[in-house]
Design an enzyme around this catalytic site. Structure first.
Site, PDB file in Angstrom:
ATOM      1  N   ASP A   1      10.420  -1.346  -1.709  1.00  0.00           N
ATOM      2  CA  ASP A   1       9.314  -2.244  -1.346  1.00  0.00           C
ATOM      3  C   ASP A   1       7.988  -1.515  -1.178  1.00  0.00           C
ATOM      4  OD1 ASP A   1      11.547  -3.937   1.002  1.00  0.00           O
ATOM      5  OD2 ASP A   1      11.418  -4.007  -1.192  1.00  0.00           O
TER       6      ASP A   1
ATOM      7  N   MET B   1      11.588  -8.433  -6.219  1.00  0.00           N
ATOM      8  CA  MET B   1      11.839  -8.101  -4.815  1.00  0.00           C
ATOM      9  C   MET B   1      10.622  -7.432  -4.177  1.00  0.00           C
ATOM     10  SD  MET B   1      15.674  -6.565  -4.477  1.00  0.00           S
ATOM     11  CE  MET B   1      17.055  -7.629  -4.035  1.00  0.00           C
TER      12      MET B   1
ATOM     13  N   ARG C   1      11.216 -21.547 -17.628  1.00  0.00           N
ATOM     14  CA  ARG C   1      12.489 -21.005 -17.132  1.00  0.00           C
ATOM     15  C   ARG C   1      12.206 -19.975 -16.042  1.00  0.00           C
ATOM     16  NH1 ARG C   1      13.935 -24.612 -19.774  1.00  0.00           N
ATOM     17  NH2 ARG C   1      15.614 -24.758 -21.366  1.00  0.00           N
TER      18      ARG C   1
END
Ligand code: F6P
Length: 358
Positions: free
Chosen positions: A139, A181, A276
């Site tokens: 992160d 993420m 999508r």
């Protein structure tokens, strides 16, 4: 002379570079202290320290792991809030960790981890244990260091994912919404989005509106671009949601879901562009570390060995302005580092016409 006994644990989400860092510490310690050092590997993060699960390691344990993803020690998430209090299992985790630290006759405990890990490391340091931290997370959201190992490998993987989405989006004239993420920070989405050539980047730090996302996609259609790539940070939220508490956001979304499917639905319903979604998830944390992360992890590991040799405890290693240094655990533990809204890379992306829809 008694051997120096060093305990190592890896805690929180795994990431590429953990084993490279462990190898860096071990090899540097053996170089510095030879047979006067004993390294003990603690299993599965703080759980192993709480339960006394550890083993003596030898030099062979650290061979051939530079390129290995994950962590040879195993890891776990021990939420900080559960560490501090005696839970229904009636286990005083702090007392257990202190007791096992003493039983292991450790001179120092090395903790490799992210935010939560550092908070617990600081707590243990406050309780008199000799602790040194190493900042790990894909992160890149740890306060006090410009970069954490794991981040650049995840940027490479995220970029490769976005690269591959371009060809299928173009072939089908679709909008592809890809979730990246990063927990509550947008670093990984920002870097992978720019590197992968995303047309829209949605960050937690820059709350967006659905209308502006649809406008950005339509602008591309009007310019003759049959597809769009929208990179969405898993912690991204709308301007409306940014004013709400977490519980209220969950209620508004109709459940504990990320915003990704809602962005896709809005695009499909308001632009007519077939859309999508794609969520690479833990794929971003898998496999071998990049060359950059192998170097960074080795630098961090070697620096930790130097701190151990000099008996400098209560600190965590950091990379600041290209140099390797150490911060006091108390100064950084539990503090996050988010993308500044005027970050240079945000400005560059905007100057290329990438939409943050904020
Ligand atoms: O902290 C790293 C991270 O991958 C975050 O980006 C993500 O939100 C979280 O871990 C996922 O946690 P878990 O691996 O426990 O599902």
């Amino acid at each position: 002379m008694a051997k120096r006994r060093i305990g190592i644990l890896t805690s929180g989400g795994d990431c590429p570079g953990l084993n490279a860092a462990i190898r860096g510490v071990a090899k540097a310690l053996y170089e510095r202290m030879g047979d006067d050092v004993e390294i003990l590997g603690i299993a599965d993060g703080y759980t192993g320290l709480i339960e006394g699960e550890y083993r003596k390691m030898d030099r062979s344990d650290f061979s051939g792991i530079l390129t290995r993803g994950g962590t040879i020690l195993g890891t776990s998430r021990q939420p900080y809030k559960q560490i501090q209090v005696v839970g229904d299992d009636n286990v005083d985790k702090i007392a257990n960790m202190k007791e096992n630290y003493k039983k292991m006759k450790l001179d120092c405990l090395l903790t490799l981890g992210g935010n939560g890990t550092h908070k617990t490391a600081a707590l243990l340091s406050d309780n008199g244990l000799n602790v040194i931290g190493l900042p790990k997370t894909i992160d890149n959201d740890l306060y006090g260091t410009d970069v954490t190992f794991g981040f650049h490998t995840a940027v490479d993987i995220g970029t490769e994912v976005i690269d591959r989405l371009h060809t299928t989006a173009a072939s089908h004239s679709r909008a592809m919404v890809v979730e990246i993420m990063g927990n509550k920070a947008g670093w990984l989405t920002l870097y992978a989005g720019v590197a992968g050539g995303a047309d829209v980047i949605l960050l937690p730090e820059l709350p967006f509106t659905y209308e502006k996302v649809a406008q950005a996609v339509m602008r591309r259609v009007q310019r003759g671009h049959v597809f769009s790539i929208i990179a969405v940070a898993e912690g991204a939220m709308t301007k409306e949601e940014a004013k709400l508490k977490r519980k209220e956001r969950v209620a508004l979304r109709g459940g504990p879901i990320n915003v990704t499917p809602l962005v896709a639905k809005y695009i499909q319903e308001n632009t007519g562009v077939e859309t999508r979604t794609m969520v690479p998830g833990h794929y971003l944390r898998g496999g071998s570390p990049s060359a950059y992360d192998r170097v960074l992890s080795t630098q961090f590991g070697a620096y930790a060995a130097k701190l151990i040799d000099k008996e400098t405890y209560g600190v965590t290693v950091a990379s600041v302005n290209g140099g390797i240094c150490a911060n006091k655990l108390q100064d950084v533990a539990g503090k996050s580092r988010y993308v500044p809204t005027n970050h240079q890379l945000v400005d560059v992306a905007r100057s290329l016409g990438i939409a943050f829809c904020d």
